[in-house]
Design a protein around this motif. Sequence first.
Motif, mmCIF file in Angstrom:
data_model
loop_
_atom_site.group_PDB
_atom_site.id
_atom_site.type_symbol
_atom_site.label_atom_id
_atom_site.label_comp_id
_atom_site.label_asym_id
_atom_site.label_seq_id
_atom_site.Cartn_x
_atom_site.Cartn_y
_atom_site.Cartn_z
ATOM 1 N N GLU A 273 39.942 57.185 49.951
ATOM 2 C CA GLU A 273 40.318 55.756 49.874
ATOM 3 C C GLU A 273 39.132 55.024 49.591
ATOM 4 O O GLU A 273 39.279 53.845 49.039
ATOM 5 N N GLU A 274 37.782 55.144 50.430
ATOM 6 C CA GLU A 274 36.714 54.359 50.178
ATOM 7 C C GLU A 274 36.209 54.473 48.471
ATOM 8 O O GLU A 274 36.092 53.607 48.100
ATOM 9 N N LYS A 275 36.724 55.715 48.087
ATOM 10 C CA LYS A 275 35.992 55.865 46.892
ATOM 11 C C LYS A 275 37.079 55.049 46.086
ATOM 12 O O LYS A 275 36.340 54.432 44.917
ATOM 13 N N ASP A 276 38.507 55.311 46.061
ATOM 14 C CA ASP A 276 39.377 54.261 45.303
ATOM 15 C C ASP A 276 38.959 53.007 45.451
ATOM 16 O O ASP A 276 38.942 51.934 44.683
ATOM 17 N N GLY A 277 38.587 52.353 46.659
ATOM 18 C CA GLY A 277 38.248 50.847 47.104
ATOM 19 C C GLY A 277 37.053 50.687 46.256
ATOM 20 O O GLY A 277 36.924 49.518 45.646
ATOM 21 N N LEU A 278 35.984 51.690 46.378
ATOM 22 C CA LEU A 278 34.705 51.604 45.685
ATOM 23 C C LEU A 278 35.142 51.353 44.108
ATOM 24 O O LEU A 278 34.520 50.591 43.211
ATOM 25 N N LEU A 279 35.858 52.244 43.547
ATOM 26 C CA LEU A 279 36.055 52.096 42.078
ATOM 27 C C LEU A 279 36.659 50.856 41.771
ATOM 28 O O LEU A 279 36.527 50.068 40.706
ATOM 29 N N THR A 280 37.792 50.341 42.439
ATOM 30 C CA THR A 280 38.542 49.076 42.428
ATOM 31 C C THR A 280 37.493 47.989 42.265
ATOM 32 O O THR A 280 37.479 46.947 41.542
ATOM 33 N N ASN A 281 36.652 47.958 43.649
ATOM 34 C CA ASN A 281 35.622 47.008 43.514
ATOM 35 C C ASN A 281 34.557 46.754 42.417
ATOM 36 O O ASN A 281 34.230 45.807 41.740
ATOM 37 N N TYR A 282 34.145 48.119 41.695
ATOM 38 C CA TYR A 282 33.498 48.301 40.756
ATOM 39 C C TYR A 282 34.036 47.828 39.465
ATOM 40 O O TYR A 282 33.570 47.059 38.694
ATOM 41 N N THR A 283 35.459 47.848 39.470
ATOM 42 C CA THR A 283 36.213 47.411 38.141
ATOM 43 C C THR A 283 36.178 45.902 38.302
ATOM 44 O O THR A 283 35.992 45.316 37.452
ATOM 45 N N ASN A 284 36.532 45.532 39.756
ATOM 46 C CA ASN A 284 36.549 43.997 39.540
ATOM 47 C C ASN A 284 35.210 43.267 39.293
ATOM 48 O O ASN A 284 35.089 42.296 38.615
ATOM 49 N N LEU A 285 34.167 44.063 39.911
ATOM 50 C CA LEU A 285 32.726 43.451 39.530
ATOM 51 C C LEU A 285 32.531 43.634 38.110
ATOM 52 O O LEU A 285 31.752 42.411 37.597
ATOM 53 N N ALA A 286 32.905 44.559 37.468
ATOM 54 C CA ALA A 286 32.592 44.607 36.035
ATOM 55 C C ALA A 286 33.474 43.575 35.287
ATOM 56 O O ALA A 286 32.649 42.701 34.460
ATOM 57 N N GLU A 287 34.697 43.264 35.656
ATOM 58 C CA GLU A 287 35.465 42.290 35.263
ATOM 59 C C GLU A 287 34.706 40.744 35.380
ATOM 60 O O GLU A 287 34.669 39.981 34.422
ATOM 61 N N GLU A 288 34.422 40.771 36.513
ATOM 62 C CA GLU A 288 33.451 39.436 37.051
ATOM 63 C C GLU A 288 32.322 39.467 36.277
ATOM 64 O O GLU A 288 32.138 38.183 35.790
ATOM 65 N N ARG A 289 31.694 40.616 36.000
ATOM 66 C CA ARG A 289 30.287 40.417 35.197
ATOM 67 C C ARG A 289 30.744 40.059 33.936
ATOM 68 O O ARG A 289 29.971 39.118 33.179
ATOM 69 N N GLU A 290 32.062 40.471 33.286
ATOM 70 C CA GLU A 290 32.253 40.241 31.784
ATOM 71 C C GLU A 290 32.640 38.659 31.830
ATOM 72 O O GLU A 290 32.272 38.090 30.998
ATOM 73 N N THR A 291 33.559 38.301 32.896
ATOM 74 C CA THR A 291 33.765 36.717 32.951
ATOM 75 C C THR A 291 32.564 36.002 33.015
ATOM 76 O O THR A 291 32.223 34.760 32.268
ATOM 77 N N LEU A 292 31.477 36.474 33.775
ATOM 78 C CA LEU A 292 30.398 35.606 33.905
ATOM 79 C C LEU A 292 29.512 35.599 32.707
ATOM 80 O O LEU A 292 29.045 34.458 32.538
ATOM 81 N N LEU A 293 29.411 37.020 31.824
ATOM 82 C CA LEU A 293 28.757 36.931 30.609
ATOM 83 C C LEU A 293 29.401 35.749 29.792
ATOM 84 O O LEU A 293 28.551 35.041 28.879
ATOM 85 N N THR A 294 30.747 35.860 29.783
ATOM 86 C CA THR A 294 31.385 35.017 28.878
ATOM 87 C C THR A 294 31.152 33.707 29.115
ATOM 88 O O THR A 294 30.871 32.650 28.489
ATOM 89 N N ASN A 295 31.162 33.249 30.716
ATOM 90 C CA ASN A 295 30.843 31.885 31.094
ATOM 91 C C ASN A 295 29.309 31.386 30.658
ATOM 92 O O ASN A 295 29.091 30.404 30.253
ATOM 93 N N ILE A 296 28.455 32.388 31.018
ATOM 94 C CA ILE A 296 27.026 32.234 30.596
ATOM 95 C C ILE A 296 26.873 31.912 29.124
ATOM 96 O O ILE A 296 26.210 31.118 28.702
#
Length: 480
Positions: A273-296
Motif C-alpha cells: 500500500e505504501e508503495k502504491d501511495g508512493l507511486l501515486t505521490n510520485y505521479t502527482n509530483l511528476a504532474e505537479e512538476r510538469e505543471t510548474l515547468l509549464t508555469n515557469i
Amino acid sequence: MKNPRTHGMDKDEEEMNTNADAHDAINNHDVWTETENSNTKRWQTPQYTGSEGVEIRRSKAAVVCLVLLCVLLLTEVIILCVHIHANNINYMEDQLLITDTNLTDERDQLITNKTNLTEDRNGVQTNETKLAEERDRLLNNNTNLGEERDGLLTNETNLAKDRDGLLINNTNLGKYREVLLTNDTNLAEEKDGLLTNDTKLTKDKDGLLINNTNLGQDREGLLTNDTNLAEEKDGLLTNDTNLTKDRDGLLINNTNLGEDREGLLTNDTNLAEEKDGLLTNYTNLAEERETLLTNITNLTEERDQLLTNNTNLIKERDQLVTKNMQLTKEKDVLLANNRDLIKQRDQLNYEKRELLNMDGWLYYRSHFYYISSQKKNWYDSRRYCTDRRADLIIINNRDEHNFFKKMSCGAHAWIGLTDRHAEGRWKWVDGSNPGFRSWAVTEPNSIGGNEDCAVTHSLGWADFPCHRAFQWICERNSLR
C-alpha cells in the motif's frame, strides 16, 4: 471737397456783393458830403468837375475791389491749406488705427501662442507623470515577478530535492521489500521443514504410543523381565517427557512462526500500500512538476514580454523626455521671441509717438516718411535724414512710387538713388540694386556727365547734379 462750379458761382456772387458794397460806399460818401455841406459850413468839400469825380470814384472802387480780391484769394489759400492738412491728419489717423489694430492682433496672436504652449507643456508634464507612474508600476511588477520567479525556482529546487529523496526512499524501500520477501521465503521454507518435522514427530509419537501399548501388553506377558522393563519404562518415560517438551516447544515455535508469518504478510500488505501511495505521490509530483515547468515557462515568457514592454516604455519615455526637452527649448525660443516682439512693439510705439510729435512725418506700411518743405542738395538732404535715424527714401514697387508721388504732390524731391561711385551703376543708399525702376522718358541721361543723384517728380525719376537744391523724402523703419 467743394464742387468747382459751385465754387465759381460763389466767387461771382462775392464779387457782385463786393461791387455793390463799393457802390454803396461811394453813395454814402456823396450823401455824407452833401449833408455836411448843407448842415455845416465849417467844412470845405473839394469841388471837382464831373469827369474828375467819376475818375476818383472809379479809382476808389478799383482799389476796394483789388483789396477784396486779395482777401478772397488769401481766404481760398487758407481754406485749401486747412483742407490739405485735414486730409493728412485723417490719413495719419487711419494709418495709426490700422497700425494699432495690427499690433493688437499680433499681441492677441502671441497671447494665444503662449496659452497653447502652456497647455502643451502641461499636457506633456501630465503625460510624463503618467509615464513615470506607469514605469514605477511596471518596475514594481517586474520586481514582484522577479521575486515570484525566485520563489518558484526555490520551490522547484526544493521539489527536486524532495523528489530525489523520495526516489532514494523508494529505492531503499524496494531493497528492503526484496530483503523482506527473501526472509519471508526463508521463513516459509523453515516453517515447511518444521511442519515436516512435526509430522514425523507425531508419527513417532503414534508409533511410541503403539509401542507403549505393546509394552504394556508385553509387561503383562513378560512379568519376568519386569526389572528390565521397569528400567526401560523409566527410560521411555523420560524420553517421552523429553519428546513431549520438545513437541510443546515445536508447537510454540510453530505458533510464533504463524504469528510472524501473519505479521510479515501484514507488513508486506502495508508495504505494497505504501508503495502504491508512493507511486501515486510520485505521479502527482511528476504532474505537479510538469505543471510548474509549464508555469515557469509561461512566467518566463510573460517576464520576457514585460521586459520587452518595459524596454519599449523606457524608449517611449526617453522619446517623450527628448520631445519634452525640445518643446521646452521651443517654448523658451518662443518666449524669447515674444519678449523681443514686445520690446519691438514698445519701441515701435515709442518711436511712433516720438515721430508723431514731429511735424510732417507720416506712417505707411511699418515705415515713417517725411517730405520736406525746404530745399537742399542731395548730401545735406541725406544728412538731415541720417541725423534723425532715417535715410533718403528707397522705392521698391509701384504702390510705393504712387504713394510718394501723391505725398510730394508731384514736386521734385530727392530719393536715395545714386551712381556716384560708378557711373551708370545706380544703387540705393543701402547698397542694394534697384529692382523696381520708374525712370521718366529719356532718363537717366546724365547731361554733362555729373548727374549722379536721382529725384522723383510727377513724370517719374530723373537724374540731376547732386549739388542742386530740391525737396527731399526721408524714410525710417519703424522697427529700427
